[in-house]
Design a protein around this motif. Sequence first.
Motif, short mmCIF file in Angstrom:
data_model
loop_
_atom_site.label_atom_id
_atom_site.label_comp_id
_atom_site.label_asym_id
_atom_site.label_seq_id
_atom_site.Cartn_x
_atom_site.Cartn_y
_atom_site.Cartn_z
N SER A 22 0.86 -1.17 0.00
CA SER A 22 0.00 0.00 0.00
C SER A 22 0.89 1.22 0.00
O SER A 22 1.43 1.58 1.03
CB SER A 22 -0.92 0.06 1.21
N HIS A 24 -0.01 4.15 -0.23
CA HIS A 24 -0.76 5.32 0.20
C HIS A 24 -0.87 5.38 1.71
O HIS A 24 -1.23 4.43 2.36
CB HIS A 24 -2.17 5.29 -0.40
N THR A 37 -4.99 12.13 -1.83
CA THR A 37 -5.58 10.80 -1.71
C THR A 37 -5.42 10.14 -3.06
O THR A 37 -5.38 10.81 -4.09
CB THR A 37 -7.06 10.87 -1.33
N TYR A 93 8.25 2.77 -0.42
CA TYR A 93 7.52 3.70 -1.29
C TYR A 93 8.02 5.13 -1.22
O TYR A 93 7.26 6.06 -1.48
CB TYR A 93 6.03 3.64 -0.94
N SER A 170 0.28 -2.18 5.51
CA SER A 170 0.55 -3.10 4.41
C SER A 170 2.01 -3.53 4.41
O SER A 170 2.46 -4.15 5.36
CB SER A 170 0.14 -2.46 3.09
N ASP A 264 -10.94 -4.61 3.57
CA ASP A 264 -9.53 -4.73 3.22
C ASP A 264 -9.29 -5.93 2.30
O ASP A 264 -10.17 -6.78 2.11
CB ASP A 264 -8.70 -4.86 4.51
N HIS A 298 -8.54 -0.88 2.29
CA HIS A 298 -7.10 -1.03 2.47
C HIS A 298 -6.38 0.32 2.53
O HIS A 298 -5.49 0.52 3.37
CB HIS A 298 -6.52 -1.86 1.31
N GLU A 299 -6.75 1.24 1.67
CA GLU A 299 -5.99 2.48 1.52
C GLU A 299 -6.58 3.66 2.29
O GLU A 299 -6.02 4.75 2.25
CB GLU A 299 -5.88 2.85 0.04
N THR A 300 -7.71 3.46 2.98
CA THR A 300 -8.37 4.61 3.60
C THR A 300 -8.75 4.34 5.06
O THR A 300 -9.84 4.72 5.50
CB THR A 300 -9.61 5.04 2.79
N LEU A 410 -7.77 -3.40 -5.23
CA LEU A 410 -6.69 -2.44 -5.08
C LEU A 410 -6.43 -1.66 -6.37
O LEU A 410 -5.87 -0.58 -6.34
CB LEU A 410 -5.40 -3.15 -4.66
N HIS A 412 -6.14 0.66 -9.64
CA HIS A 412 -6.43 2.07 -9.76
C HIS A 412 -7.59 2.36 -10.70
O HIS A 412 -8.11 3.48 -10.72
CB HIS A 412 -5.17 2.80 -10.26
#
Length: 571
Positions: A22, A24, A37, A93, A170, A264, A298-300, A410, A412
């Motif tokens: 992840s 993000h 975001t 990342y 993650s 998730d 997962h990302e928020t 996940l 985009h």
Amino acid sequence: MKERTLKAAATTVFFVLALILSPHFVFAEEGDDELPTGALPGQGSLSRIAIDSDLISADIEIPMRDGQSLAATTYRPKNVTTQVPVVLIMTPYDRRRMAVCFSRVGARSPIYGWREVSFCIVDWRGFYGSRGAGRGVAAMKQRGEDGYDTVEWLAEQSWCSGKVGMIGASALGQVQFATASERPPHLACIVPHVASYGQDFDRYYVGGVLREDYVSSLDRLGFGVGTLVRSHPTEDIIWRGASRSNDDVLKVNVPMLVVGGWYDLDTKAVIDNFIAMKRGAGEVTKSHSHLLVGPWVHETVDQKHQGDLEFEDCVFEAANTGKRFFQRWLFDPEARGLPGEEPVVRFYRINSGQWFSSNQWPPPGDRRARDHSLFLTANGELADSALSAGTAQYKSDPSNPVPSIGGAMLGHTVRHGPRDQNDVEKREDVITFTTPALDEDVDLTGEAKLQAFVSADTSDADVIVRLCDVHPDGTSYLVADGAQRLSYRQSTQSPTAIRPGEVYEIEIPLQITAIRFPKGHKIRISVSGTSDPRFAVGTNVFPAARTQANTLASVTIHTGGQRASRLILTP
């Protein structure tokens, strides 16, 4: 020689697959114009992020045991002259992207706005500023050793109190498990979000069906696992070898706060990992570890908006809980007059507006409560009792797959989380089964599962199930899903063809969750043969071959009588 080669191959698989992702990190509510975001700031914008005036930032190099160094950035409170604990984050990342967490916007987070601790953000060996220290894909054990060296180096610095905690989501969470398994003496605690340790076949194949969106996303981020995963579509010796490394996490012996989300990617893996560590890790971990699960994608994690829904009462819940956890283990809790430890398990029940506590997962609940069975009927209902025998049928055309909308994805190009499924449910190749409006609340805690009697006119077929919460206005929100390839109905190691027309009994577990279907709502499942790109589209032919033409399948769900297919909900 052959045994050593297989062992080496299995180990390589584990190290490659161990990079759950992840990129993000989001720490404020959606709608903050200054906080990215989705896509994070590009390289050109990183240097323009203004660090909060209460902090001093510095780029440093941290020496490793092999003579290499890892690039790091520290953020230390400007007006604090005493030694303070350090919160460590290790990332593949680009550590510079996390500068936003220490800007004016990020400082509103209970964790990243905390001015009683220092922070250190480190690039993984082989990535970004640490690219020169080694290859990009290295052994997770080496990640753990690098974590050990980083923790101990930080503890020796004049501005550190000698206590180091770790946090991150993650991949940034998985490296915490690897570091803790090396047992650095000055690691005080870890707070992994939406992360677990270890790899096995079931994380990449659900009921024998490849998690296409997940694997493709890993490839897009540069981890390059797709070819390897696709070349091992059964639970062979490579997968079994990789899974043997999963027990390394049982070496962990520090307090931990594990955070998961009902939407998730791998909620079950997160919870299973937590349970295994509570049972088999070190005594400190057994005694002082906690699980927090919210209605998060997962990302928020910690944001109000999750898919098409809003959860105002869950904003910053993970961050606030994490801060209390750090206060207990990075400082002297008695001197601070802190209350007792957090409950072992806290979870949010969707639609209830409430957080629940338990001393275990799953919660013991009311012993008088029984699994709630809803029986599929030929006319598309979910009924409290089985009716007379009947059938419902759908066509599965691989050249025209049913699209995935929302859910545990996940990629985009798709939207994640609880999304309206009405467009999917209107398709002719999707069949639905729905209760009448409920006359009382129905709770689900854990895995729902579909026990179904199925036949097809081909040598193989996929059965994709979506569980939905239908609101009074007709909106059908995705709750959980699952998949089963019929050739894998008995074994993930040795799949076998089905006989056209023969009826098979299968069981499809759906993603783990906690939800209340309120009075006036309806419970619905939809059944189809595809969900693209969530799951790889099958050919409906056994054995499948990449050069093989897709085949249209007619799949029959048998209902009532001696073949009473049913949905099982655990209260």
